[in-house]
Design an enzyme around this catalytic site. Structure first.
Site, PDB file in Angstrom:
ATOM      1  CE  LYS A  48      -3.265  -1.118  -0.465  1.00  0.00           C
ATOM      2  NZ  LYS A  48      -3.578  -1.856  -1.854  1.00  0.00           N
ATOM      3  CG  HIS A  86       4.339  -6.159  -1.175  1.00  0.00           C
ATOM      4  ND1 HIS A  86       4.483  -4.916  -1.609  1.00  0.00           N
ATOM      5  CD2 HIS A  86       3.010  -6.527  -1.648  1.00  0.00           C
ATOM      6  CE1 HIS A  86       3.442  -4.611  -2.572  1.00  0.00           C
ATOM      7  NE2 HIS A  86       2.721  -5.688  -2.306  1.00  0.00           N
ATOM      8  CB  SER A 116      -3.934   2.376   2.087  1.00  0.00           C
ATOM      9  OG  SER A 116      -4.082   1.780   0.740  1.00  0.00           O
TER      10      SER A 116
HETATM   11  S1  PPS Z   1      -0.421  -3.064  -3.108  1.00  0.00           S
HETATM   12  O1  PPS Z   1      -1.682  -3.944  -3.118  1.00  0.00           O
HETATM   13  O2  PPS Z   1       0.293  -3.140  -1.981  1.00  0.00           O
HETATM   14  O3  PPS Z   1       0.345  -3.460  -4.399  1.00  0.00           O
HETATM   15  O4  PPS Z   1      -0.716  -1.589  -3.286  1.00  0.00           O
HETATM   16  P1  PPS Z   1       0.243  -0.361  -3.737  1.00  0.00           P
HETATM   17  O5  PPS Z   1      -0.034  -0.168  -5.106  1.00  0.00           O
HETATM   18  O6  PPS Z   1       1.295  -0.309  -3.023  1.00  0.00           O
HETATM   19  O7  PPS Z   1      -0.744   0.970  -3.164  1.00  0.00           O
HETATM   20  C1  PPS Z   1      -2.001   1.165  -3.384  1.00  0.00           C
HETATM   21  C2  PPS Z   1      -2.214   2.733  -2.861  1.00  0.00           C
HETATM   22  O8  PPS Z   1      -1.552   3.720  -3.620  1.00  0.00           O
HETATM   23  C3  PPS Z   1      -2.637   4.347  -4.404  1.00  0.00           C
HETATM   24  N1  PPS Z   1      -2.290   4.603  -5.865  1.00  0.00           N
HETATM   25  C4  PPS Z   1      -2.185   5.780  -6.469  1.00  0.00           C
HETATM   26  N2  PPS Z   1      -1.707   7.056  -5.587  1.00  0.00           N
HETATM   27  C5  PPS Z   1      -1.526   8.141  -6.372  1.00  0.00           C
HETATM   28  N3  PPS Z   1      -1.469   8.153  -7.424  1.00  0.00           N
HETATM   29  C6  PPS Z   1      -1.454   7.043  -8.404  1.00  0.00           C
HETATM   30  N4  PPS Z   1      -1.335   7.002  -9.555  1.00  0.00           N
HETATM   31  C7  PPS Z   1      -1.775   5.981  -7.551  1.00  0.00           C
HETATM   32  N5  PPS Z   1      -2.023   4.660  -7.907  1.00  0.00           N
HETATM   33  C8  PPS Z   1      -2.276   3.825  -6.762  1.00  0.00           C
HETATM   34  C9  PPS Z   1      -4.076   3.515  -4.101  1.00  0.00           C
HETATM   35  O9  PPS Z   1      -4.866   4.494  -4.428  1.00  0.00           O
HETATM   36  C10 PPS Z   1      -3.738   3.094  -2.790  1.00  0.00           C
HETATM   37  O10 PPS Z   1      -4.008   4.150  -1.733  1.00  0.00           O
HETATM   38  P2  PPS Z   1      -5.038   4.563  -0.969  1.00  0.00           P
HETATM   39  O11 PPS Z   1      -4.618   5.281   0.030  1.00  0.00           O
HETATM   40  O12 PPS Z   1      -5.868   3.077  -0.535  1.00  0.00           O
HETATM   41  O13 PPS Z   1      -5.991   5.095  -1.990  1.00  0.00           O
END
Ligand code: PPS
Length: 273
Positions: A48, A86, A116
């Protein structure tokens, strides 16, 4: 429909002191012996923290901002491979260190990660039950969530960055000035792209575009594994959402504990921008 309780909501399995999904634990010998290639690019994150976002940017960089080509190439798996993990630093397959692979580590402030993660636990059934927010926060603070302690994870990778080719990136910096961070990434990857291409990358990796893109928003995953009506994978994509979730008491307890756990580290996070 059959609930398939045998594979969903299973308890995590301890692998060398780190709680992991049963499916990873069962294949652990294969994970350990993974043969990295010197031209592999590793993207490592605590869950996340921006994995999907930065993976999309890296994909676009390697395909010169061409979103269509990314999908085609993914199918053919052409080198350089982009490998996502991860895993905490001590569990990374040793071939990555031996081959001195370039690595991009993305870190995000703990409180936003916890929030998240709480919503992700609920929508993605590979995780055990999240419980209440209060219960989940306790699990997060004690490292009893998938991939273990956030505190150990971010510090472990931070300490390695001086000895290996690790580019340590912060989600909050990406939110504040994505163009600047992409330019730093390009430098690290020794890539030179035109201003126009960088602007295309910025566009395709923006939250709203990625939220609509089926190859990045996880909507192609079956509903049973990820239920976007519980909480979409592309949820909010902001910094500081923890303020909508933490009570004052939770915040105070968290901060006190955070100080203890991060004491002595030079690593600093911004919890809002
Ligand atoms: S995972 O499942 O661990 O692979 O998730 P991960 O991709 O690391 O994290 C997901 C969170 O990143 C946000 N996200 C973004 N934020 C800003 N810009 C872009 N382009 C973007 N893409 C993914 C996603 O919304 C999750 O955060 P939260 O706070 O839940 O919205």
């Amino acid at each position: 429909m059959d609930e398939k309780p045998d594979i969903y909501r299973r308890e995590l399995v301890d692998v060398q002191g780190v709680p992991l999904f049963w499916s990873i634990a069962e294949e652990w010998s294969q994970v350990e012996s993974f043969e990295a290639r010197p031209d592999d690019l590793l993207i490592s994150t605590y869950p996340k923290s921006g994995t999907t976002w930065v993976s999309e940017i890296l994909d676009l960089i390697y395909n010169n901002g061409d979103a269509e080509k990314c999908i085609e190439l993914l199918k053919k798996m052409q080198p350089p491979r982009l490998v996502k993990t991860h895993l905490p630093v001590q569990l990374l397959p040793s071939s990555f260190w031996k081959n001195n692979c370039k690595m991009v580590y993305v870190a995000r402030n703990a409180k936003d990660v916890a929030v998240s993660y709480y919503y992700f636990y609920q929508m993605a059934k590979i995780h055990p039950e999240a419980g209440t927010w209060e219960e989940f926060l306790d699990k997060f603070m004690t490292g009893k969530v998938a991939f273990g302690s956030w505190y150990d994870h971010v510090k472990g990778w931070w300490e390695k960055r001086n000895d290996y080719r690790i580019f340590y990136l912060f989600y909050e910096d990406m939110k504040e000035d994505p163009k600047h961070e992409i330019q730093k990434l390009l430098q690290f990857l020794e890539k030179d792209l035109s201003e126009e291409t960088v602007d295309k990358i910025l566009y395709h990796s923006s939250f709203n575009v990625m939220k609509q893109n089926p190859s990045t928003n996880y909507t192609t995953v079956p509903d049973f594994d990820m239920n976007h009506s519980v909480s979409p994978f592309m949820r909010k994509g902001i910094s500081g959402d923890w303020k909508n979730q933490f009570t004052v008491a939770q915040y105070e307890r968290f901060e006190k504990d955070y100080e203890k756990k991060m004491k002595g580290s030079t690593l600093r996070f911004r919890s809002e921008i």
